[in-house]
Motif scaffolding. Structure first.
Motif, PDB file in Angstrom:
ATOM      1  N   GLN A   1     -13.900 -38.758  19.118  1.00 48.34           N
ATOM      2  CA  GLN A   1     -12.457 -38.907  17.701  1.00 48.34           C
ATOM      3  C   GLN A   1     -11.850 -38.305  17.989  1.00 48.34           C
ATOM      4  O   GLN A   1     -11.847 -36.874  18.203  1.00 48.34           O
ATOM      5  N   ARG A   2     -10.515 -38.331  18.485  1.00 49.67           N
ATOM      6  CA  ARG A   2      -9.358 -37.913  17.956  1.00 49.67           C
ATOM      7  C   ARG A   2      -9.186 -37.159  16.464  1.00 49.67           C
ATOM      8  O   ARG A   2      -9.331 -38.032  15.498  1.00 49.67           O
ATOM      9  N   TYR A   3      -8.860 -35.943  16.404  1.00 47.52           N
ATOM     10  CA  TYR A   3      -8.053 -35.506  14.820  1.00 47.52           C
ATOM     11  C   TYR A   3      -6.829 -34.946  14.994  1.00 47.52           C
ATOM     12  O   TYR A   3      -6.948 -33.512  15.876  1.00 47.52           O
ATOM     13  N   THR A   4      -6.007 -34.720  14.258  1.00 46.69           N
ATOM     14  CA  THR A   4      -5.123 -33.870  14.312  1.00 46.69           C
ATOM     15  C   THR A   4      -4.657 -33.256  13.189  1.00 46.69           C
ATOM     16  O   THR A   4      -4.979 -33.242  12.227  1.00 46.69           O
ATOM     17  N   VAL A   5      -3.599 -31.946  13.643  1.00 48.74           N
ATOM     18  CA  VAL A   5      -3.188 -31.018  12.516  1.00 48.74           C
ATOM     19  C   VAL A   5      -2.434 -32.325  11.146  1.00 48.74           C
ATOM     20  O   VAL A   5      -2.870 -32.225   9.677  1.00 48.74           O
ATOM     21  N   LYS A   6      -1.730 -33.495  11.854  1.00 50.17           N
ATOM     22  CA  LYS A   6      -1.617 -34.240  10.551  1.00 50.17           C
ATOM     23  C   LYS A   6      -2.854 -34.375  10.223  1.00 50.17           C
ATOM     24  O   LYS A   6      -2.984 -34.676   8.582  1.00 50.17           O
ATOM     25  N   ASP A   7      -4.057 -35.142  10.536  1.00 46.49           N
ATOM     26  CA  ASP A   7      -4.747 -35.341   9.629  1.00 46.49           C
ATOM     27  C   ASP A   7      -5.563 -34.573   8.545  1.00 46.49           C
ATOM     28  O   ASP A   7      -5.941 -34.761   7.462  1.00 46.49           O
ATOM     29  N   PHE A   8      -6.023 -33.083   9.254  1.00 42.74           N
ATOM     30  CA  PHE A   8      -5.885 -31.897   8.513  1.00 42.74           C
ATOM     31  C   PHE A   8      -4.933 -32.309   7.284  1.00 42.74           C
ATOM     32  O   PHE A   8      -6.080 -31.731   6.142  1.00 42.74           O
ATOM     33  N   GLN A   9      -3.687 -31.585   7.061  1.00 42.32           N
ATOM     34  CA  GLN A   9      -2.798 -31.630   6.545  1.00 42.32           C
ATOM     35  C   GLN A   9      -2.775 -32.320   5.163  1.00 42.32           C
ATOM     36  O   GLN A   9      -3.547 -32.119   4.165  1.00 42.32           O
ATOM     37  N   SER A  10      -2.753 -34.019   5.522  1.00 49.54           N
ATOM     38  CA  SER A  10      -3.344 -35.185   4.438  1.00 49.54           C
ATOM     39  C   SER A  10      -4.965 -35.156   3.949  1.00 49.54           C
ATOM     40  O   SER A  10      -4.719 -34.497   2.860  1.00 49.54           O
ATOM     41  N   ASN A  11      -5.594 -34.623   4.681  1.00 50.36           N
ATOM     42  CA  ASN A  11      -7.149 -34.499   3.766  1.00 50.36           C
ATOM     43  C   ASN A  11      -7.527 -33.377   3.352  1.00 50.36           C
ATOM     44  O   ASN A  11      -7.561 -33.354   2.340  1.00 50.36           O
ATOM     45  N   ALA A  12      -6.477 -32.453   3.703  1.00 51.79           N
ATOM     46  CA  ALA A  12      -7.276 -31.287   2.599  1.00 51.79           C
ATOM     47  C   ALA A  12      -6.805 -31.277   1.791  1.00 51.79           C
ATOM     48  O   ALA A  12      -6.400 -30.815   0.311  1.00 51.79           O
ATOM     49  N   ARG A  13      -5.293 -31.409   1.815  1.00 48.40           N
ATOM     50  CA  ARG A  13      -3.988 -31.929   0.162  1.00 48.40           C
ATOM     51  C   ARG A  13      -4.636 -31.760  -0.418  1.00 48.40           C
ATOM     52  O   ARG A  13      -4.849 -32.023  -1.692  1.00 48.40           O
ATOM     53  N   LYS A  14      -5.419 -33.801  -0.022  1.00 50.73           N
ATOM     54  CA  LYS A  14      -6.077 -35.234  -1.089  1.00 50.73           C
ATOM     55  C   LYS A  14      -7.559 -33.816  -1.172  1.00 50.73           C
ATOM     56  O   LYS A  14      -7.598 -33.758  -2.892  1.00 50.73           O
ATOM     57  N   ILE A  15      -8.476 -33.154  -1.061  1.00 50.02           N
ATOM     58  CA  ILE A  15      -8.779 -32.832  -1.748  1.00 50.02           C
ATOM     59  C   ILE A  15      -8.805 -31.443  -2.432  1.00 50.02           C
ATOM     60  O   ILE A  15      -9.457 -30.969  -3.992  1.00 50.02           O
ATOM     61  N   ILE A  16      -7.610 -30.383  -1.963  1.00 51.51           N
ATOM     62  CA  ILE A  16      -7.302 -29.777  -2.240  1.00 51.51           C
ATOM     63  C   ILE A  16      -6.877 -29.922  -4.257  1.00 51.51           C
ATOM     64  O   ILE A  16      -7.303 -29.637  -4.896  1.00 51.51           O
ATOM     65  N   GLN A  17      -6.191 -30.658  -4.177  1.00 54.08           N
ATOM     66  CA  GLN A  17      -5.750 -31.375  -5.599  1.00 54.08           C
ATOM     67  C   GLN A  17      -6.958 -32.160  -6.141  1.00 54.08           C
ATOM     68  O   GLN A  17      -7.162 -32.425  -7.582  1.00 54.08           O
ATOM     69  N   GLN A  18      -7.818 -32.965  -5.970  1.00 53.86           N
ATOM     70  CA  GLN A  18      -9.345 -32.972  -6.351  1.00 53.86           C
ATOM     71  C   GLN A  18      -9.362 -32.089  -7.536  1.00 53.86           C
ATOM     72  O   GLN A  18     -10.342 -32.527  -8.069  1.00 53.86           O
ATOM     73  N   LEU A  19     -10.289 -30.896  -6.463  1.00 56.29           N
ATOM     74  CA  LEU A  19     -10.461 -29.893  -6.677  1.00 56.29           C
ATOM     75  C   LEU A  19     -10.239 -29.724  -7.862  1.00 56.29           C
ATOM     76  O   LEU A  19     -10.906 -29.057  -8.490  1.00 56.29           O
ATOM     77  N   THR A  20      -8.772 -28.787  -7.845  1.00 57.82           N
ATOM     78  CA  THR A  20      -7.436 -28.480  -8.802  1.00 57.82           C
ATOM     79  C   THR A  20      -8.153 -29.486 -10.757  1.00 57.82           C
ATOM     80  O   THR A  20      -8.423 -28.858 -11.354  1.00 57.82           O
ATOM     81  N   LYS A  21      -8.100 -30.693 -10.262  1.00 60.89           N
ATOM     82  CA  LYS A  21      -8.731 -31.383 -11.579  1.00 60.89           C
ATOM     83  C   LYS A  21      -9.908 -30.851 -11.684  1.00 60.89           C
ATOM     84  O   LYS A  21      -9.733 -30.820 -13.291  1.00 60.89           O
TER      85      LYS A  21
END
Length: 305
Positions: free
Chosen positions: A69-89
């Motif tokens: 599978q390919r994994y791009t910097v955009k994938d990381f940016q999107s996934n990490a942001r979602k995780i950060i927002q959920q952890l903060t909640k």
């Protein structure tokens, strides 16, 4: 304001151990900022935390992709942001740990990674030919000549990122680095670990020897056998250097020396990127006996603001 701690620095300096310790103390969870630890079954060469360590603190963005599978910097940016927002909640501190500088920078600066013009088929074919005949080294050389600015700033060990940078410049005449940043969604505090060069190089050499003892040869062999199907994962340091050994073109000792050399070069590039592109609070682990306590104090102050 959402607050995020990021731990950066060259390979083998001790980022993972520090991340585990801080995440247990504050408490928090770890988001991997490594472009290779996303792959299942590539454990030794990517220096993943051990199964026991992965159980100590929840980890995110580890073992989320198959090797084809390919994994791009955009994938990381999107996934990490979602995780950060959920952890903060959930009132959990996000700790990003890893050495892929452009991944982290894309998140901190909220880089606009979409909207570039697409390359035409002839351009893609030409770039693909360079990759097939010369590998990642050929792509890096071409980008360095074409767009030196991008060569200095992007993650040149990620072939997809190098190819995209070439496509953007060839298509638009502008560097991929000439992107507008979006509004930051979080406040980041960057902790940087480093060490005296010779000590760091000794740590790298010792780590490679340990990887060999742990079974890196057996882990890398399927990567060699499937290299045509895994264009991204096959370029990882610790894997590609063993291909000549599997092909019968070089001895194991020669290939291990190459792994160590490329790992040292990678560490140098990491330090250059973090020092030039980010505002990092550096700690030399040899020159600062109380670095761990100092870091604890810094993190406490940052979180209390």
């Amino acid at each position: 304001m959402t607050k995020v701690i990021a731990i950066v620095g060259p390979t083998a300096v001790g980022k993972s151990a520090l991340g585990l310790q801080l995440a247990k103390e504050f408490p928090g969870e770890i988001i991997s900022g490594d472009s290779m630890q996303i792959y299942r079954h590539l454990n030794i060469g990517t220096a993943k935390d051990s199964p026991d360590e992965l159980k100590m603190v929840p980890h995110h963005l580890v073992d989320i992709c198959d090797v084809d599978q390919r994994y791009t910097v955009k994938d990381f940016q999107s996934n990490a942001r979602k995780i950060i927002q959920q952890l903060t909640k959930e009132n959990i501190i996000p700790f990003i740990v890893g050495g892929t500088g452009f991944y982290l920078n894309s998140l901190i600066q909220n880089l606009d990674l979409g909207g570039q013009q697409d390359a035409d088929d002839s351009l893609r074919s030409r770039i693909s030919k360079i990759e097939q005949e010369q590998g990642i080294d050929g792509l890096q050389d071409y980008l360095q000549q074409l767009d030196p600015k991008a060569y200095q700033k992007i993650d040149i060990d990620n072939p997809r990122r190098v190819i995209r940078a070439i496509e953007v410049f060839e298509t638009s005449g502008h560097s991929i680095t000439e992107q507008e940043n979006g509004q930051s969604f979080a406040e980041f505090y960057l902790i940087g670990l480093t060490d005296d060069r010779q000590k760091l190089y000794q740590r790298i050499n010792s780590r490679v020897d340990k990887m060999i003892d742990l079974g890196l040869i057996n882990e890398a062999r399927p990567v060699y056998q499937r290299q045509k199907d895994i264009p991204q994962a096959k370029n990882g340091i610790g894997y590609k250097e063993l291909f000549p050994y599997f092909a019968g073109d070089a001895s194991l000792d020669e290939c291990v020396i190459e792994i160590k050399k490329n790992s040292r070069h990678f560490a140098k590039r990491q330090l250059t990127y973090f020092r030039n592109q980010m505002q990092v609070n550096w700690h030399n682990i040899s020159e600062e006996p109380d670095y761990l306590e100092n870091i604890r104090t810094e993190v406490s102050k940052f979180l209390a603001k």
